[in-house]
Design an enzyme around this catalytic site. Structure first.
Site, PDB file in Angstrom:
ATOM      1  N   HIS A 183      27.921 -26.605 -71.260  1.00 39.63           N
ATOM      2  CA  HIS A 183      26.644 -27.087 -71.374  1.00 39.63           C
ATOM      3  C   HIS A 183      25.998 -27.624 -70.279  1.00 39.63           C
ATOM      4  CE1 HIS A 183      27.389 -25.054 -75.315  1.00 39.63           C
ATOM      5  NE2 HIS A 183      26.261 -24.829 -75.020  1.00 39.63           N
ATOM      6  N   ARG A 285      17.547 -22.671 -78.416  1.00 43.38           N
ATOM      7  CA  ARG A 285      18.611 -23.248 -79.039  1.00 43.38           C
ATOM      8  C   ARG A 285      18.235 -24.456 -79.909  1.00 43.38           C
ATOM      9  NH1 ARG A 285      20.969 -21.793 -73.498  1.00 43.38           N
ATOM     10  NH2 ARG A 285      23.048 -20.709 -73.893  1.00 43.38           N
ATOM     11  N   ARG A 321      17.364 -19.247 -82.668  1.00 37.06           N
ATOM     12  CA  ARG A 321      18.675 -19.546 -83.352  1.00 37.06           C
ATOM     13  C   ARG A 321      18.768 -20.542 -84.200  1.00 37.06           C
ATOM     14  NH1 ARG A 321      23.796 -20.011 -79.309  1.00 37.06           N
ATOM     15  NH2 ARG A 321      22.986 -21.884 -79.030  1.00 37.06           N
ATOM     16  N   GLU A 410      29.234 -12.929 -80.311  1.00 37.16           N
ATOM     17  CA  GLU A 410      29.982 -14.094 -79.557  1.00 37.16           C
ATOM     18  C   GLU A 410      31.437 -13.957 -79.810  1.00 37.16           C
ATOM     19  OE1 GLU A 410      27.350 -17.776 -78.995  1.00 37.16           O
ATOM     20  OE2 GLU A 410      27.368 -17.709 -81.091  1.00 37.16           O
ATOM     21  N   ASN A 433      28.742 -16.104 -73.261  1.00 37.76           N
ATOM     22  CA  ASN A 433      29.508 -17.353 -72.768  1.00 37.76           C
ATOM     23  C   ASN A 433      30.684 -17.460 -73.621  1.00 37.76           C
ATOM     24  OD1 ASN A 433      27.151 -17.713 -71.167  1.00 37.76           O
ATOM     25  ND2 ASN A 433      26.121 -19.125 -72.465  1.00 37.76           N
ATOM     26  N   ASP A 434      30.320 -17.739 -75.010  1.00 38.84           N
ATOM     27  CA  ASP A 434      31.333 -17.580 -76.087  1.00 38.84           C
ATOM     28  C   ASP A 434      32.141 -16.260 -76.083  1.00 38.84           C
ATOM     29  OD1 ASP A 434      31.414 -20.281 -77.110  1.00 38.84           O
ATOM     30  OD2 ASP A 434      29.364 -19.919 -77.782  1.00 38.84           O
ATOM     31  N   ARG A 444      35.560 -22.771 -72.317  1.00 33.92           N
ATOM     32  CA  ARG A 444      34.452 -22.799 -71.331  1.00 33.92           C
ATOM     33  C   ARG A 444      34.152 -24.147 -70.522  1.00 33.92           C
ATOM     34  NH1 ARG A 444      29.387 -21.323 -75.360  1.00 33.92           N
ATOM     35  NH2 ARG A 444      27.966 -22.147 -73.757  1.00 33.92           N
ATOM     36  N   CYS A 481      21.963 -12.895 -74.263  1.00 36.13           N
ATOM     37  CA  CYS A 481      21.305 -13.994 -74.008  1.00 36.13           C
ATOM     38  C   CYS A 481      22.368 -15.030 -73.690  1.00 36.13           C
ATOM     39  CB  CYS A 481      20.903 -14.712 -75.369  1.00 36.13           C
ATOM     40  SG  CYS A 481      21.840 -15.073 -76.657  1.00 36.13           S
TER      41      CYS A 481
HETATM   42  C1  PEP Z   1      26.617 -17.949 -75.552  1.00 39.35           C
HETATM   43  O1  PEP Z   1      27.594 -18.309 -76.226  1.00 39.35           O
HETATM   44  O2  PEP Z   1      26.651 -17.007 -74.755  1.00 39.35           O
HETATM   45  C2  PEP Z   1      25.325 -18.396 -75.964  1.00 39.35           C
HETATM   46  C3  PEP Z   1      24.116 -17.808 -75.583  1.00 39.35           C
HETATM   47  O3  PEP Z   1      25.421 -19.557 -76.954  1.00 39.35           O
HETATM   48  P1  PEP Z   1      25.676 -20.977 -76.152  1.00 39.35           P
HETATM   49  O4  PEP Z   1      25.569 -20.792 -74.802  1.00 39.35           O
HETATM   50  O5  PEP Z   1      24.634 -21.851 -76.689  1.00 39.35           O
HETATM   51  O6  PEP Z   1      27.069 -21.269 -77.071  1.00 39.35           O
HETATM   52 MG    MG Z   2      27.386 -19.353 -78.174  1.00 38.90          MG
END
Ligand code: PEP
Ligand code: MG
Length: 560
Positions: A183, A285, A321, A410, A433-434, A444, A481
């Protein structure tokens, strides 16, 4: 010296290094030789000066950061803590040691209380370090604040540190830890800070050394030559000129539209996203709005924020979301039990379901904001892993008056059952990402496994392809996303795998738009096949780059 890390975005910066100070060593227990009364005066002075300093920083930062820092200032002024410091000094400790021990004891007490109080315990460490630094006459830990622009080098930054960065001063960010989807990286992208993360040797850079930070290549060049400096300067000037060029909608070379949307974590980001040509919001978010709240936000409070957001995007699509709390984004009112492995715990929709009134309040606030505004609101649930969860969320959202409800993909389980999941909801949005974290079993947040956190991995792409295929069969939209959408070459591959829209930090829009316009849908599908048949992320990236450049060369030769 050149350092290789993972670049965030495509920016370039040039400037002197300033390192985030290391944490102070534990103060020694040796006697200072001065009287207890003198030590008490020193301690009181340092506590007061620290409180004043923290308060000034809070006023300068404003917004949510102001409240966090105000709470920290109160800790430095706490009379019980001050009494404890004095008692320890009378018992023979130095002021430094007494402060260290008193804060540590209080921190342990808060930690044992758990929940919201437990989370504040780490703030006490920060305050303690600042008071000890003041007593020792050394720089306080935390983001330095000189009066000149600099490249910040750190092991990693807490989201609160990143949120507080003074963007007029911080030219770039280089960290030794953290992956491209941490993040910290996401906030850096959102704020369009040039960043290279996960560069293992970053901490060897000395203060004052000039560096060129190139996010496109992930390369940090220390002590660049005159030629390297002038090349960097001309690239920066060209990018600044491109950023103000007017833009059209996202489309492939054959005219296939691929709406390019913004990932946002605050309403304040709306104007910038629109200026950069965002055609709407693909991921809002909501948890970023409430990271510092110790209680669930009220319907009215949320309704006001969502109304502002939807008003800014009147006539455009906005995908919001539901609160995605847990792991590195804990919300004290949703995640109050410590977990061994929070990424695999009660997070996302699971935490919301365990606190259904909070989810109902959020969806009701969204429905009310929707009724009062002109944007096209879509809502989606984070971290969905089963068909049953999909039905639960979609049904509840519709019951509360929302017309378009979808789920994030995810978790590999959701991607593998995408046909059944999409049959029960309106759309899917893939959080790469997840999805990458869970597919490759690589946290991550960990720099040590950042090389696994690569969405080019064919296993991740195969899962994306599953969702794309299901979406095409059922005629349901499939957005992306995660940060993968912000990588221009990968964006083309994702469209080839069936993505119908891409959402990213606004800073990435221009580069992705330009790359999409170079290829047709058939070519994008061809690149997708090439990437899928690779054995590794690196192979996939290299093979697609080679195919793209051979196509470009062929086109050039044909037109000569
Ligand atoms: C993801 O996991 O790709 C996502 C967009 O959500 P976040 O990055 O907020 O976990
Ligand atoms: Mg995510």
């Amino acid at each position: 010296m050149n350092l290789q890390g993972v670049g965030i975005g495509r920016g370039l910066a040039l400037g002197p290094v300033l390192r985030m100070p290391d944490p102070l060593p534990e103060p020694s227990d040796a006697s200072s030789g001065v009287t207890a009364d003198e030590e008490k005066v020193r301690a009181a002075g340092a506590l007061a000066a620290t409180a004043a300093d923290i308060r000034i920083r809070g006023q300068r930062a404003g917004g949510a950061a102001k409240d966090v820092l105000e709470a920290q200032a109160f800790m430095a002024e706490d009379p019980t803590l001050r009494d404890d410091v004095d008692t320890r000094i009378v018992a023979g400790k130095t002021a430094e040691r007494a402060v260290f021990e008193a804060f540590a004891a209080f921190r342990d007490l808060l930690t044992s209380m758990g929940g919201y109080m437990g989370e504040r315990a780490t703030d006490l460490n920060d305050v303690s370090q600042r008071v000890v630094a003041n007593l020792q006459g050394v720089s306080a830990p935390g983001v330095p604040n000189p009066d000149y622009p600099f490249v910040l080098v750190a092991r990693d930054l807490a989201p609160a540190d990143t949120a507080l960065l003074d963007l007029d001063k911080v030219l770039a960010l280089v960290t030794s830890d953290g992956g491209p989807t941490s993040h910290t990286a996401i906030l850096a992208r959102e704020k369009a800070i040039v960043a290279v993360v996960g560069a293992p040797d970053a901490l060897q850079l000395a203060d004052g050394v000039t560096v060129v930070v190139d996010a496109t290549t992930g390369l940090v060049t220390a002590s660049p030559t005159d030629d390297e400096i002038s090349a960097a300067r001309s690239t920066m000037a060209a990018r600044a000129a491109a950023a103000v060029t007017p833009v059209g909608p996202g489309a492939l070379a054959d005219g296939t539209l691929v709406p390019l949307l913004a990932n946002l974590g605050s309403v304040a980001g709306a104007a910038d996203a629109l200026a950069k040509g965002a055609e709407g919001v693909g991921l809002f978010r909501t948890e970023f709005l409430f990271l510092d709240s110790d209680r669930a936000p009220s319907v009215a409070e949320q309704q006001e924020k969502y109304t502002q957001l939807l008003t800014s995007f009147a006539g455009k699509k906005v995908v919001v979301r539901a609160l995605d709390a847990g792991a590195d984004k804990p919300l004290s009112f949703l995640n109050d039990e410590p977990e061994e492995n929070p990424a695999l715990g009660l997070r996302g929709l699971r935490a919301l379901r365990a606190n259904e009134s909070i989810l109902r309040d959020q969806l009701s606030a969204l429905a009310a904001a929707d009724a009062a505004t002109e944007a096209e609101l879509w809502v989606m649930a984070p971290m969905v892993s089963t068909v049953e969860e999909t039905r639960y969320f979609t049904t509840l959202a519709r019951e509360l008056g929302l017309t378009t409800a979808g789920v994030m993909v995810e978790v590999p389980a959701a991607a593998l059952l995408a046909d059944r999941i999409l049959a029960d909801t309106d759309f899917a949005s893939i959080g790469t990402n997840d999805l990458t974290q869970y597919t490759l079993a690589a946290d991550r947040l960990l720099g040590s496994v950042a090389s696994f956190q690569d969405p080019w991995h064919p296993a991740v792409l195969r899962l994306v392809g599953e969702v794309g295929r299901a979406g095409a069969l059922l005629g349901k939209p499939v957005g992306i996303c995660g940060e993968a959408a912000a990588d221009p070459a990968l964006a083309v591959v994702l469209v080839g795998l069936g993505a119908t829209s891409l959402s990213m930090s606004p800073a990435a829009l221009a580069d992705v738009r330009a790359e999409l316009s170079r290829f047709t849908l058939d070519q994008a599908k061809e690149f997708a096949e090439i990437a899928l048949s690779a054995n590794s992320a690196v192979e996939a990236r290299v093979a697609v780059a080679a195919a793209a450049s051979s196509l470009t060369n062929t086109t050039l030769t044909e037109s000569e």
